[in-house]
Every structure is written in C-alpha cells, then in structure tokens.
Design a protein around this motif. Structure first.
Motif, short mmCIF file in Angstrom:
data_model
loop_
_atom_site.label_atom_id
_atom_site.label_comp_id
_atom_site.label_asym_id
_atom_site.label_seq_id
_atom_site.Cartn_x
_atom_site.Cartn_y
_atom_site.Cartn_z
N ARG A 86 9.18 -8.76 3.25
CA ARG A 86 7.99 -8.06 3.76
C ARG A 86 7.71 -6.85 2.88
NH1 ARG A 86 9.83 -8.04 9.96
NH2 ARG A 86 10.71 -6.02 9.36
N VAL A 87 6.44 -6.50 2.78
CA VAL A 87 6.08 -5.24 2.12
C VAL A 87 5.04 -4.52 2.96
CG1 VAL A 87 5.43 -4.12 -0.03
CG2 VAL A 87 6.15 -6.49 -0.08
N ASP A 88 5.32 -3.27 3.20
CA ASP A 88 4.31 -2.37 3.74
C ASP A 88 3.65 -1.69 2.55
OD1 ASP A 88 2.78 -0.33 4.81
OD2 ASP A 88 4.30 0.30 6.27
N ALA A 89 2.39 -2.03 2.32
CA ALA A 89 1.69 -1.49 1.14
C ALA A 89 1.24 -0.04 1.35
CB ALA A 89 0.49 -2.37 0.80
N GLY A 90 1.49 0.49 2.54
CA GLY A 90 1.24 1.91 2.78
C GLY A 90 -0.23 2.31 2.70
N GLY A 91 -1.11 1.36 2.99
CA GLY A 91 -2.54 1.68 2.92
C GLY A 91 -3.07 1.69 1.50
N GLY A 92 -2.26 1.19 0.57
CA GLY A 92 -2.69 1.09 -0.82
C GLY A 92 -3.13 -0.33 -1.14
N ILE A 119 2.69 -9.40 2.97
CA ILE A 119 2.19 -8.06 2.63
C ILE A 119 1.25 -7.60 3.75
CG2 ILE A 119 0.89 -6.70 0.94
CD1 ILE A 119 1.56 -8.83 -1.17
N ARG A 120 1.43 -6.37 4.19
CA ARG A 120 0.55 -5.84 5.23
C ARG A 120 0.10 -4.43 4.86
NH1 ARG A 120 5.77 -4.81 6.82
NH2 ARG A 120 6.20 -2.87 7.93
N ASN A 121 -0.85 -3.93 5.64
CA ASN A 121 -1.31 -2.55 5.42
C ASN A 121 -1.80 -2.39 3.99
OD1 ASN A 121 -1.81 0.12 5.95
ND2 ASN A 121 0.34 0.77 6.00
N SER A 122 -2.55 -3.41 3.52
CA SER A 122 -2.89 -3.54 2.10
C SER A 122 -4.39 -3.80 1.91
CB SER A 122 -2.11 -4.70 1.51
OG SER A 122 -2.29 -5.88 2.28
N HIS A 123 -4.89 -3.42 0.76
CA HIS A 123 -6.29 -3.64 0.38
C HIS A 123 -6.32 -4.61 -0.80
CE1 HIS A 123 -8.04 -0.02 2.55
NE2 HIS A 123 -6.73 0.19 2.66
N HIS A 124 -7.02 -5.74 -0.62
CA HIS A 124 -7.14 -6.72 -1.71
C HIS A 124 -8.60 -6.79 -2.08
CE1 HIS A 124 -6.43 -10.25 -4.17
NE2 HIS A 124 -5.15 -10.22 -3.88
N PHE A 125 -8.92 -6.41 -3.31
CA PHE A 125 -10.33 -6.33 -3.74
C PHE A 125 -10.52 -7.14 -5.03
CE2 PHE A 125 -14.05 -3.63 -5.23
CZ PHE A 125 -14.89 -3.96 -4.18
#
Lengths: 342, 342
Positions: A86-92, A119-125
């Motif tokens: 798991r990864v918490d992307a920390g809002g990044g 992956i959670r708490n993540s932005h994919h653009f």
C-alpha cells in the motif's frame, strides 16, 4: 497533431524533461516529484500522446497553485503482505507514489508470482500506459486502473457519476516492444475532449451528452455541464464500475464522486486512488511467455491487423530519438516563460 | 425466455442437479466431475442464464462422445509460490480444476493479499460468473478471464482469430448480493448467437459478419462460416487480446486458434486455459470494502441506474427457490431420456 499543423519545434527528450522539471520546481514541487512528473509528461509528448503531454502543464500548475494537490508530498509505503503493498501518497501525485513502491512491488511479484500495489490519497493527471509499460520492459505483466472525477453517465443512468476510469495493460513480446494498451472506459478520454474543444473539432456520435442529457457531438457542450458516456454500452459501464471498486473502494482512495474541490478554484487533478497488479509470467506453465505473445502478434498480423497496441507511440518515440520531441512553437515559448524566475 | 414462451415445467434446483449429474455419469463422466458440471449448469438454468443452462447439455455430450474432452480427468494442483497456483486440468473441464485448487487459492489470497490461479489443458463450456461469484460470497474480490475458440475478428483484421473471451468480476456488497458481471468481449456471447439462431431472431447490427466478411444480423450466417466482432471496437478487441495473453500464454493453455479438433467430429468444448485473480480487500486501506461498494451501488441508484450487475440472476434465483427452476417441457423430456440407461 491537429489538421492545421501549427508551427512546431523539436528538442531533445532530455532537454524537454529538464525544462518541465524546472517549471515544476518553480511552482512549489519538490525535486523528487518534479523529476517523476517531468519524465512522465515529456514521455507522453515524445510518444505523440499529446492529450497527456505538455498540454497538461497549465492544468498541473493551476491545481498546484490552488493548494488542492501537494507537490511536496512524501509517499509512505506500507509492506502489508507477501503480495500486497500500500502507499499513502499524502495528497500528492500518484506517479511518485508508484516510484517509491516500485522496487518492493517488483520484488514481491517475482517472489510470490503476483503482487498488487494499492495507491490512495493520490492525484493522477497523466496517461496510464507510462505506469505499466516499464514492468513489461522487465519481463512482467502489469494491469492498472485509476478512477478520476465524475464525468461519465453509468449505463441506464441519467446523470454522471463515474470518472473516465482507464484500464491499462502491458505484456512483454519477444523481439518487439511490449504490447501495451491504455483505454478510457468512457467513449473518449477527457483529454481528447479537451483537445477537440480547443481545436474546434466535433467528437464522434455516442461520445457524450450536453447539460440537458441530450446526445451531442460538441466537445464544449460535454465540458460545459454535459457528460461523457461509457464505451460499448453496458459492458464499458460495468468495467468503469469495476475501476471505481478496485481503484477507490479497495485502496481507500476517493470514489470519482467522493471529493469536493469547490473550495480550491483552479483545482484540476482528481484526488482518488490507483491499483496496479503485477504478474511474473515465469511462474506460469506457458514456457517462454514473450515467445507466446509474439506468436499471438504474428497471428493477428496474419489475419490483417496492421496496427498493434502501442505501435503508434513506439513509432513516434523512435522518430523523436532521431529528430527530437515535437512541441508547438507557441507552447514551447509558454513553457520557457514558465521556467524562468518570476 | 423466448418471445413465444413454449410450455415449461418447474422443478426443484436439487432435482435438476441430480438429473444432470445422472446424465453426465451415464456419458462417461466421473462422479466428481459430474457433480461440479451438474451444479454449474443447473445454477445457470436457475438464474435465467439459459444460454449456459440445460441448452448446453447436448454440446457437452457431443464433445464427450467425440473423445475430445476427458470427463474422467483428475486435475493436478501445483503450489508454485506464495501467490501463484497452477492446475493441469488433464484435458478435462475447467470447473473441476477450479474446485480442486480453490481451497489453496483462497488460503493464499487471504495470506498474501492476492493470489492467481492459472488453469491450463482445460475445457470451459459454461458461463464465467459461477466461477467468480462464490469468492465474493466469502468476502473476496475475483476477476477471471477464459479464452475459447476462433470466432471473433480482431479490430482492424479481416478474418477471425480471437475467442469470445469473457471477463468476469465479483465483489462483495454490504447487505446485498455480490456485484457480479460476466461479459463476452465479443459484441454478443456465442451462446446468445446460438439461441437467436434456434429461435429465428435477428441479432443487433454490429454483432458479426457472414462468411464473406460482410456485416449481417442473421445469427445463422454468423455461425455458418461467419464471425463475431468485438464489442466497443478497438477497445473490446484489446481486451480480447489481453484475455488470450492471460488465459492462454500465461497459463500454458492453448490460444483460441491453437487447437485442432477436426479429428473429433462433434467436439464442441474449447480446449484452452483460464486465469482467476483473487484479492483480499481486508488488506486494502479502504476500511470495510463491502460498505464502500454498497455506497457505490447507492450512488448509482441515485443517478437513475435501476438494474445492477447480476440483479436479474438473483431475481430469477429467488423465484426458482420458491417455484422451482424453469425448464422447457420438451427439453426436460429430452433430459429425462438422456438420464435413463441406454
């Protein structure tokens, strides 16, 4: 490129990466994150995937300036089980989170035969194929899904709920570049709608509806309060639902309808989750997987298929290696301006 | 059921299972295999999935009589790695191979967080949803793909190569039956084409081509040397290609074009492979997965979706529990005749 072929320049891939990295760093992004995003975005531009190339830079910067996404987030990797990371992307951003977890994910896939990265708490653009292709370059299979933001009407529904929710897959192929596809589960990717709107082109029938729920081929009407439709009717819609379940419900990320960015004017990057499944084909009983995937490709060619998944990107990539990466002249001037000290 | 509603009977589910089991055993199938196949086929009939219900029995028996499939095969389970199980189905059916490997697969998924089952040397002649639904009944997620036999023209190709190559997915949902879908990556499932041909109905435009490669809505023209098309154009075609890679190249099973049954007149069951990926959602950071999937379902209903994936099957199942499983009167008489000593 557009039919009108505006004037363009070509510059070396590494120069474009460096330029984009400088831009990100000048806009409140850490060196580590800037490096990952710049490479990702430059690779899309290089491969002719322009809807995810430098076209995206203003969106990235707008979202960063709004305070919606953290360009300095440090992902936290959690080793959960023999096949689960798991990864918490920390809002990044999602891509640095993947980069941070990647060595552990690959080691687990090779050891356990299969492993999953949540992956959670993540932005994919960005495009999704850059996330899976490198696994196939290492001889592994990879399948990834990411949800995005409410803009797709579920089959049988009246209003949008799902994101464009792409599915990407990569597999090695003997003597050839990996087989890679990346498909929105919407009839058209959001970036392609934006490109069509900017260029004033109509989109194909069946792509979307306007704000009143009426079918339209006007991309601006889809963007202005309208919505997209899933590809392939109820089947594409079911796949989009599966993406919500895997990328959000399973990872702990937000559903595409699960975040409210109204307090951050200028926010563009969906704050959701992503799932990547990696399989080691050497654990199968198929012998040399890459030889068999080559056999499949040759049989596809024998029945008349002329364009393989990912082929156009590889062709553009090869050309860019010789001639440089093509960027519109006006776009390049804007990028250079963004890279200079304010 | 057809529009003409031929006369039918209703009988208890367990009675139908017993009848089908007796038929299989009388046609050179072992008790163990007969039990699995009979339950699978009766469940499809019970749930109103008639293209994979008792309609399939003549095909099973024809294939068994031809010597093409081994009704007495004993699957061999191989424990390969922490997340990887293989089964050699021994030229028998895929469902008994899954049943044999299932306890190990579930144990690995719960321990490692994810596990994959690679079935090869197997014949799959049934629906795919019965393979995944039970995992969701136990709180797990399951994704399965199986390839079949050359009858689908790849997008951009001129002649058929892929099978109908379905994808099935199941996920638990709090307070409701699991969310389950099972979709052919062809525009229509092969069984539905056969049903349409038998009933004399046209199939929708875009479903297939005739023997000359011309579009047709005549199901018999599709079956007589014609072919199906993928659903959703290049996207469905890419998914079908992925199914060939996962279900055949990875497992060591045959591609859909990779077997020659011409020496076995009457053979009907594709001799290929199957892949099942099982994930333990408790390893994710999403908290209670089933609660989140319920939230998704409620939001889908709130935007106007009235029919959820699998819902029709559950409705038919509930009715069958009270009233019995519906079987055409003529079909039932044929089944009874097949169950009697020769």
């Amino acid at each position: 490129m557009s039919g009108s072929h505006p004037p363009s320049e070509r510059l070396p891939f590494e120069a474009l990466v460096q330029l984009l990295q400088t831009i990100f760093v000048r806009h409140d992004v850490s060196q580590e994150v800037a490096q990952v995003l710049a490479h990702n975005c430059a690779a899309a531009q290089r491969d002719g995937a322009h809807s995810h190339g430098v076209f995206r830079i203003p969106g990235y910067l707008s979202s960063l300036a709004s305070g919606w996404v953290d360009g300095r987030a440090v992902p936290v990797v959690e080793d959960v089980a023999a096949g689960f990371v798991r990864v918490d992307a920390g809002g990044g951003f999602a891509q640095p989170a993947l980069a941070a977890a990647r060595p552990l994910l690959v080691a687990k896939a090779r050891e356990a035969g299969i492993a999953v990265l949540a992956i959670r708490n993540s932005h994919h653009f960005a495009a999704l194929w850059p996330d899976v292709e490198p696994f196939a370059q290492e001889g592994l299979l990879a399948l990834s899904v990411v949800n995005s933001m409410t803009c797709v009407v579920p089959h049988g529904g009246q209003r949008p709920l799902f994101g464009t929710n792409p599915i990407a897959f990569a597999a090695p192929c003997q003597g050839l570049a990996p087989i890679v596809f990346d498909m929105a589960t919407s009839a058209l990717a959001h970036g392609d709608v934006q490109i069509a709107a900017r260029q004033g082109h109509a989109v194909p029938p069946g792509t979307g509806v306007d704000r009143d729920g009426q079918p339209t081929t006007d991309p601006q009407a889809i963007l202005d309060g309208g919505a997209l439709l899933p590809f392939g009717g109820h089947k594409g819609s079911a796949l989009s639902m599966m993406v919500e379940l895997l990328a959000a419900a399973l990872t702990g990320g937000n559903f595409s309808f699960g975040f409210d960015w109204s307090g951050h004017p200028g926010a563009k990057t969906p704050w959701t989750g992503q799932l990547i499944i990696v399989i080691d084909p050497d654990k199968g009983a198929g012998g040399d997987f890459a030889a068999r995937s080559r056999e499949l490709v040759e049989r596809m060619q024998a029945v008349g298929v002329t364009r393989l998944a990912g082929e156009r990107r590889y062709r553009e990539r090869a050309r860019a290696q010789v001639e440089g990466v093509e960027v519109g002249r006006e776009e390049l001037a804007q990028l250079v301006a963004l890279s200079l000290p304010a």
